[in-house]
Design an enzyme around this catalytic site. Sequence first.
Site, PDB file in Angstrom:
ATOM      1  CD  GLU A  22      46.129  43.822  42.118  1.00 13.59           C
ATOM      2  OE1 GLU A  22      45.889  43.177  43.151  1.00 13.59           O
ATOM      3  OE2 GLU A  22      47.056  44.624  42.025  1.00 13.59           O
TER       4      GLU A  22
ATOM      5  CB  CYS B 292      39.480  40.484  44.806  1.00 15.91           C
ATOM      6  SG  CYS B 292      39.503  42.264  45.054  1.00 15.91           S
TER       7      CYS B 292
HETATM    8  P1  NAP Z   1      38.056  36.173  34.413  1.00 13.57           P
HETATM    9  O1  NAP Z   1      37.169  35.180  33.802  1.00 13.57           O
HETATM   10  O2  NAP Z   1      39.505  35.853  34.528  1.00 13.57           O
HETATM   11  O3  NAP Z   1      37.832  37.508  33.584  1.00 13.57           O
HETATM   12  C1  NAP Z   1      38.498  38.695  33.919  1.00 13.57           C
HETATM   13  C2  NAP Z   1      38.610  39.565  32.689  1.00 13.57           C
HETATM   14  O4  NAP Z   1      39.477  38.955  31.736  1.00 13.57           O
HETATM   15  C3  NAP Z   1      37.291  39.783  31.968  1.00 13.57           C
HETATM   16  O5  NAP Z   1      37.269  41.112  31.489  1.00 13.57           O
HETATM   17  C4  NAP Z   1      37.385  38.802  30.810  1.00 13.57           C
HETATM   18  O6  NAP Z   1      36.576  39.183  29.722  1.00 13.57           O
HETATM   19  C5  NAP Z   1      38.828  38.922  30.467  1.00 13.57           C
HETATM   20  N1  NAP Z   1      39.375  37.804  29.701  1.00 13.57           N
HETATM   21  C6  NAP Z   1      38.994  36.511  29.732  1.00 13.57           C
HETATM   22  N2  NAP Z   1      39.788  35.788  28.898  1.00 13.57           N
HETATM   23  C7  NAP Z   1      40.666  36.658  28.341  1.00 13.57           C
HETATM   24  C8  NAP Z   1      41.740  36.526  27.393  1.00 13.57           C
HETATM   25  N3  NAP Z   1      42.070  35.361  26.866  1.00 13.57           N
HETATM   26  N4  NAP Z   1      42.423  37.643  27.050  1.00 13.57           N
HETATM   27  C9  NAP Z   1      42.112  38.845  27.587  1.00 13.57           C
HETATM   28  N5  NAP Z   1      41.105  39.023  28.470  1.00 13.57           N
HETATM   29  C10 NAP Z   1      40.399  37.941  28.861  1.00 13.57           C
HETATM   30  O7  NAP Z   1      37.598  36.546  35.883  1.00 13.57           O
HETATM   31  P2  NAP Z   1      36.126  36.966  36.364  1.00 13.57           P
HETATM   32  O8  NAP Z   1      35.318  35.733  36.374  1.00 13.57           O
HETATM   33  O9  NAP Z   1      35.634  38.156  35.613  1.00 13.57           O
HETATM   34  O10 NAP Z   1      36.447  37.457  37.825  1.00 13.57           O
HETATM   35  C11 NAP Z   1      36.441  36.614  38.942  1.00 13.57           C
HETATM   36  C12 NAP Z   1      37.823  36.389  39.466  1.00 13.57           C
HETATM   37  O11 NAP Z   1      38.506  37.622  39.583  1.00 13.57           O
HETATM   38  C13 NAP Z   1      37.830  35.792  40.831  1.00 13.57           C
HETATM   39  O12 NAP Z   1      38.630  34.652  40.799  1.00 13.57           O
HETATM   40  C14 NAP Z   1      38.469  36.842  41.729  1.00 13.57           C
HETATM   41  O13 NAP Z   1      39.320  36.336  42.706  1.00 13.57           O
HETATM   42  C15 NAP Z   1      39.230  37.660  40.785  1.00 13.57           C
HETATM   43  N6  NAP Z   1      39.283  39.045  41.258  1.00 13.57           N
HETATM   44  C16 NAP Z   1      40.439  39.535  41.727  1.00 13.57           C
HETATM   45  C17 NAP Z   1      40.521  40.836  42.150  1.00 13.57           C
HETATM   46  C18 NAP Z   1      41.801  41.402  42.668  1.00 13.57           C
HETATM   47  O14 NAP Z   1      41.921  42.600  42.833  1.00 13.57           O
HETATM   48  N7  NAP Z   1      42.764  40.585  42.929  1.00 13.57           N
HETATM   49  C19 NAP Z   1      39.418  41.653  42.075  1.00 13.57           C
HETATM   50  C20 NAP Z   1      38.232  41.135  41.587  1.00 13.57           C
HETATM   51  C21 NAP Z   1      38.187  39.815  41.170  1.00 13.57           C
HETATM   52  P3  NAP Z   1      35.135  38.506  29.473  1.00 13.57           P
HETATM   53  O15 NAP Z   1      34.327  38.818  30.648  1.00 13.57           O
HETATM   54  O16 NAP Z   1      34.661  39.180  28.238  1.00 13.57           O
HETATM   55  O17 NAP Z   1      35.413  37.049  29.306  1.00 13.57           O
END
Ligand code: NAP
Length: 516
Positions: free
Chosen positions: A257, A296
């Site tokens: 997602e 999101c």
């Molecule tokens: P993110 O930076 O992609 O992080 C998401 C998760 O992935 C965090 O738990 C992060 O951990 C982890 N992560 C980062 N690098 C990783 C790797 N190499 N391997 C495994 N896990 C890893 O996103 P965010 O900044 O938290 O969230 C914002 C984004 O999420 C927005 O773009 C939004 O559109 C999207 N979003 C989508 C939905 C949906 O349902 N489609 C819902 C909510 C948000 P750390 O925090 O420890 O780095």
Amino acid sequence: MSALLESYAAGTWFRASDDGDPLLDAATGEEVARISAKGLDLTAMAEHARTVGGPAIRALTFHERAAILKQLAGFLNEDKDELYALSARTGATKRDSMVDIDGGFGTVFVYASKGAKQLPAGTVIVDGDDEPVGKNGVFAGRHIYTSRPGIAVQINAFNFPTWGMLEKFAPAFLAGLPSIVKPASQTAYLTEAVVRKIVASGILPEGSLQLLCGSAGALLDVLDEQDSVAFTGSAHTAGVLRSNPAVQNRGVRLQVEADSLNCSILGPDVEPGSAEFDLFVKGVVTEMTVKAGQKCTAIRRAIVPAAKADAVAEAISAKLAKITVGNPAHDDVRMGALASLGQRDEVRKAIEAISASADVVFGSADKVDLIDADAERGAFLSPVLLKARPGAVEAHDVEPFGPVSTLLSYSSVEDAIALAARGKGSLAGSLVTADPAVARSVVRGLAPWHGRILVLDAVAAPDNTGHGTPLPTLVHGGPGRAGGGEELGGIRGVLHHMQRTAIQGSPAMLDAITGE
Ligand code: NAP
């Protein structure tokens, strides 16, 4: 120094061997907690899930699992004060916290009820009618769903530290899978607090739920073909996970997602001053400001008839002018802070990028009036409404993950559908119209690009759940850019964690296999 968050791993609370990185209060900049997973044994976590949690869950029938979820949701609902206090530190107002905390517990309740009512009494699901495959009636085919002896890994975004975990956990648990939850670091202190309550309650069988606080590190390295990863976050991280050898070569299922440039369309029939016009304006303002736009599903693109764009801009701006911003714990504040100063920088950059082909018509990326808060220390941002110039490109490509939306003008229904499709696939779309013919053509045009579409008129308004509210009973997910995943959606959310197998044999043999 504040407390170091702990991971719940292999039946004990694990504390990292270093001091960890600080996590700051979104509104005040004070340190809330520290986070690190240094020294955490991921192999032992996977082993614990496979040998302790999984077998314990699968020894229970669907109805027993549903009863446990019901008990858990009831228990969590009893005392939420500590969770609300922690949630405020993520920048969330009381109303925002309800969406995350009560929304999460409510989702567990709904899955408990669905499991009790819609799943069979045993541990195997028979899917559909038998298919006769021979001429003599002695050989038939039957589809069954069985639980995988694997692990459901959940990697979540920072914006819903409670709901994000529970909406993934509940269907996985019903499906017979133990979960390893990895919350986003920025708001992991709230997830940790919820998991502490769950573990202390003793309601779940040991090993059903483990928590990884800190970097995911090599988590995918310990997964194999019976395991799955449900990821919510940015398209960038989704790309990193998609190219991981566990997914590419070892058959680990990945559900994504990701970013979504959701739209809301104002029907050509809707006139300023009508009930539908007000519903549209209210919807856009709500989606811009709840959780400071960090949803999101929030409306990033408001697509309106060209002749009414100015009236819409005026009406939205008038409502936004009444949104008070500041300390999320203050009663007079309607919109709190973004999750971190880093996130605010990201949103400012996104506004700048969109401004290449749009003009700001309300608010400012740099200036905001605050109640009981400091704009330097807290991650506050004014709501910002932009109006796209003809031929605008960036509003369709750049996701401002904050209180930001862009108005786009359309010339015909076909044009509105084409503009919506330029989001390349979204989680949620909405259409406000009183005309069934408009609803028919717009929704049929939009559906291939969307996971969920809300059609709103004055008739439906009293029960309107809102453009951006995912419901446990309906699909949450979207095609293309939104990641291609599908979570929730009632029992379908459980089934996609299970293996569907066609069994062929004599009717008596099939009954022996599938009967409880
Ligand atoms: P993110 O930076 O992609 O992080 C998401 C998760 O992935 C965090 O738990 C992060 O951990 C982890 N992560 C980062 N690098 C990783 C790797 N190499 N391997 C495994 N896990 C890893 O996103 P965010 O900044 O938290 O969230 C914002 C984004 O999420 C927005 O773009 C939004 O559109 C999207 N979003 C989508 C939905 C949906 O349902 N489609 C819902 C909510 C948000 P750390 O925090 O420890 O780095």
